[in-house]
Write an enzyme that holds these catalytic residues in place. Structure first.
Site, short mmCIF file in Angstrom:
data_model
loop_
_atom_site.label_atom_id
_atom_site.label_comp_id
_atom_site.label_asym_id
_atom_site.label_seq_id
_atom_site.Cartn_x
_atom_site.Cartn_y
_atom_site.Cartn_z
N ILE A 43 10.20 -10.32 -6.00
CA ILE A 43 10.57 -9.55 -4.81
C ILE A 43 11.60 -10.32 -3.99
CG2 ILE A 43 9.70 -8.42 -2.71
CD1 ILE A 43 8.34 -7.35 -5.22
N HIS A 62 12.26 -10.61 -0.60
CA HIS A 62 11.53 -10.21 0.61
C HIS A 62 12.47 -9.92 1.77
CE1 HIS A 62 7.54 -10.99 -0.95
NE2 HIS A 62 7.95 -12.15 -1.43
N CYS A 94 4.51 -4.09 -28.55
CA CYS A 94 4.07 -4.94 -29.67
C CYS A 94 4.13 -6.41 -29.30
CB CYS A 94 4.85 -4.64 -30.94
SG CYS A 94 6.37 -5.57 -31.12
#
Ligand SMILES: Cc1cc2nc3c(=O)[nH]c(=O)nc-3n(C[C@H](O)[C@H](O)[C@H](O)COP(=O)(O)OP(=O)(O)OC[C@H]3O[C@@H](n4cnc5c(N)ncnc54)[C@H](O)[C@@H]3O)c2cc1C
Length: 496
Positions: free
Chosen positions: A49, A51, A450
């Site tokens: 993130i 911020h 996978c």
């Protein structure tokens, strides 16, 4: 002894961006890391993130550099060609009680200088994220928040630094300083001694041990806190936004967020780690993150999980001017009185990724304050050219590419559609990707359902061929993590 003006210890996002920022000037720079690839520490296991800056306590370095750093990401992603999405973010209140915390965060964000924040109603939140908990009572909206590809920020910054003359040495562990008369003269490493005038301590979790060797801040200790995550299958669920719960005294809480790769991730919790390499997952931890995530999205199902991982926060004990509900400790970014020649960074936990471009800038300012005369290079090139991502190209361009280079016609990872051409480009890049994980982070191969079981043997084969080494030497993330033990039988592989 090879001589440098500046040696940076640690090639995480902070060290790499510092190297790139310093590469603007006429300096001879060495960036070292003990690992086989750059960005193997906290920079590769976080929430990704960028911020907005409403969390940190006003007056702290975290608050200042978060907001400053946040403003630098559009230009940075444009210059370095990595994925970044200034999507905005939400702190979501459930029930009337939590609404009051939103008001506090809004006020704190305004004091930190975060632009454009406001509180939206429950109806508006539901309209923007329809599957969210019906009990949501409102949300704090911060339009400057966002998400990035944290692997590629780090890699692209280091590559651009190399393009501009920085030397990178991996598998090179810092062991000690060479100091005479309180002046740093160089460092000792696992690959020999190097002379320098400046050392930047960007060693993340180990920054306390590095500074102690210079006899700086003997009381400063990093006590890592582990954060666990679950990654959900794109086909099962897609959350559209970055959604935090209201924070508690344990931290920002378990978020549910979209990523630049299109997966939804849940996490992290925050538990004391047993050591600086303790990235193991626990069933209690996973239960905690699922409980936390279901507070925001009650319909989430653990069966959608395709991967789990954990990261370690470099939580330090350097005091903030005050204590807030969950921000006790601040970043250390300083030039200590002695020994001369050290730029000392410590406790760079969240929002360290967001702040990293501003931290790099601050390192330069500190050096200038100490009298370093920095001369700009005329030929500094801030642009790191984008790589080919085959799956993102229109069909016509894919066909053209395959015609020009048939290796782009061989799909090695089917889930994420990564071709042999892309893998080979990374193996021969300015910072060569020489392990499976290095290729995975750069191409996103092996991250689908996978989890690499189809592509891994083929990547081992390609790495061995391109590097001219036996397949038994190809590893997941460096020495000690080799995939193969010994040859059993030889099979001729023919490519058309
Ligand atoms: C769970 C979690 C979630 C987070 N979420 C976010 C977020 O969403 N947003 C945000 O802004 N921040 C977030 N952060 C914080 C962010 O990830 C870190 O602040 C940032 O990555 C720190 O970068 P760094 O370069 O200082 O450290 P690191 O990436 O850890 O790099 C330090 C490097 O130093 C090297 N090193 C250490 N010792 C030596 C030695 N002796 N010799 C040579 N090399 C050495 C290591 O190998 C490593 O590569 C999160 C962190 C965690 C753990």
């Amino acid at each position: 002894m090879e001589k440098f003006d500046v040696i940076i210890i640690g090639a995480g996002v902070v060290g790499c961006l510092t190297a790139r920022t310093l590469s603007q000037f006429k300096l001879n720079i060495l960036l070292i890391d003990k690992e086989a690839d750059i960005g193997n520490g906290a920079s590769c296991a976080n929430s990704a993130i960028v911020h907005a800056g409403y969390d940190p306590l006003p007056g702290t370095l975290k608050a200042e550099l978060n907001v400053l750093g946040n403003q630098m990401w559009d230009e940075l992603s444009g210059e370095l060609s990595f994925d970044y999405n200034r999507s905005g973010d939400y702190v979501v209140a459930v029930g009337p009680q939590e609404l009051r915390t939103l008001e506090k965060l809004l006020e704190q964000g305004r004091r930190n200088g975060v632009p454009g924040m406001h509180i939206i109603s429950a109806d508006e939140m539901h309209a923007r994220e329809p599957e969210i908990n019906p009990e949501v009572s409102g949300a704090l909206w911060a339009p400057t928040g966002g998400t990035c590809d944290p692997f590629m920020v780090t890699i692209a910054a280091a590559e651009n630094a190399v393009q501009n003359g920085v030397k990178v040495m991996l598998n090179t562990k810092f062991l000690n300083f060479i100091i005479e008369n309180d002046q740093i003269l160089g460092i000792q490493t696992s690959r020999g001694d190097f002379a320098c005038r400046w050392v930047v301590n960007a060693a993340g979790l180990y920054s306390d041990e590095v500074m102690h060797l210079a006899d700086v801040r003997p009381e400063f200790q990093i006590t890592p806190r582990r954060g666990e995550y679950a990654v959900l299958d794109r086909a099962d669920i897609q959350v559209n936004n970055v959604l935090f719960p209201v924070p508690s005294d344990k931290g920002k809480g378990i978020l549910v967020t979209a990523t630049t790769h299109g997966n939804t991730i849940l996490g992290p919790n925050s538990v004391p780690a047993t050591g600086k390499e303790d990235v193991g997952l626990t069933s209690e931890g996973l239960t905690e993150i699922w409980d936390g995530a279901r507070k925001l999205f009650p319909g989430l199902k653990p069966t959608s999980t395709i991967a789990m991982f954990a990261g370690l926060r470099a939580t330090g004990n350097a005091s903030s001017p005050n204590r807030s509900i969950y921000y006790d400790h601040d970043f250390i970014i300083e030039v200590p009185d002695r020994p001369r020649g050290l730029v000392n960074l410590g406790g760079i936990e969240s929002p360290g990724l967001t702040s990293s471009p501003a931290i790099a800038q601050r390192v330069v300012e500190l050096m200038v304050n100490e009298g370093e005369k920095l001369l700009a290079k005329r030929d500094w090139n801030p642009i790191r050219p984008p790589r080919i991502h085959f799956r993102k190209l229109p069909l016509a361009e894919q066909k053209k590419l395959i015609k020009a280079d048939p290796r782009y016609g061989r799909v090695v990872c089917r889930c994420e559609m990564v071709t042999e051409g892309e893998i080979i480009a990374e193996i021969h890049a300015p910072i060569p990707a020489v392990t499976y994980d290095a290729i995975k982070r750069r191409t996103w191969l092996g991250t689908g359902r996978c989890l690499g079981s189809f592509d891994m043997p083929r990547v081992v084969d390609i790495l061995a061929r391109e590097l001219g080494i036996p397949p038994e030497q190809v590893s997941k993330r460096g020495i000690g993590s080799e995939f193969l033990v010994r040859p059993t039988k030889t099979v001729e592989v023919q490519h058309d």
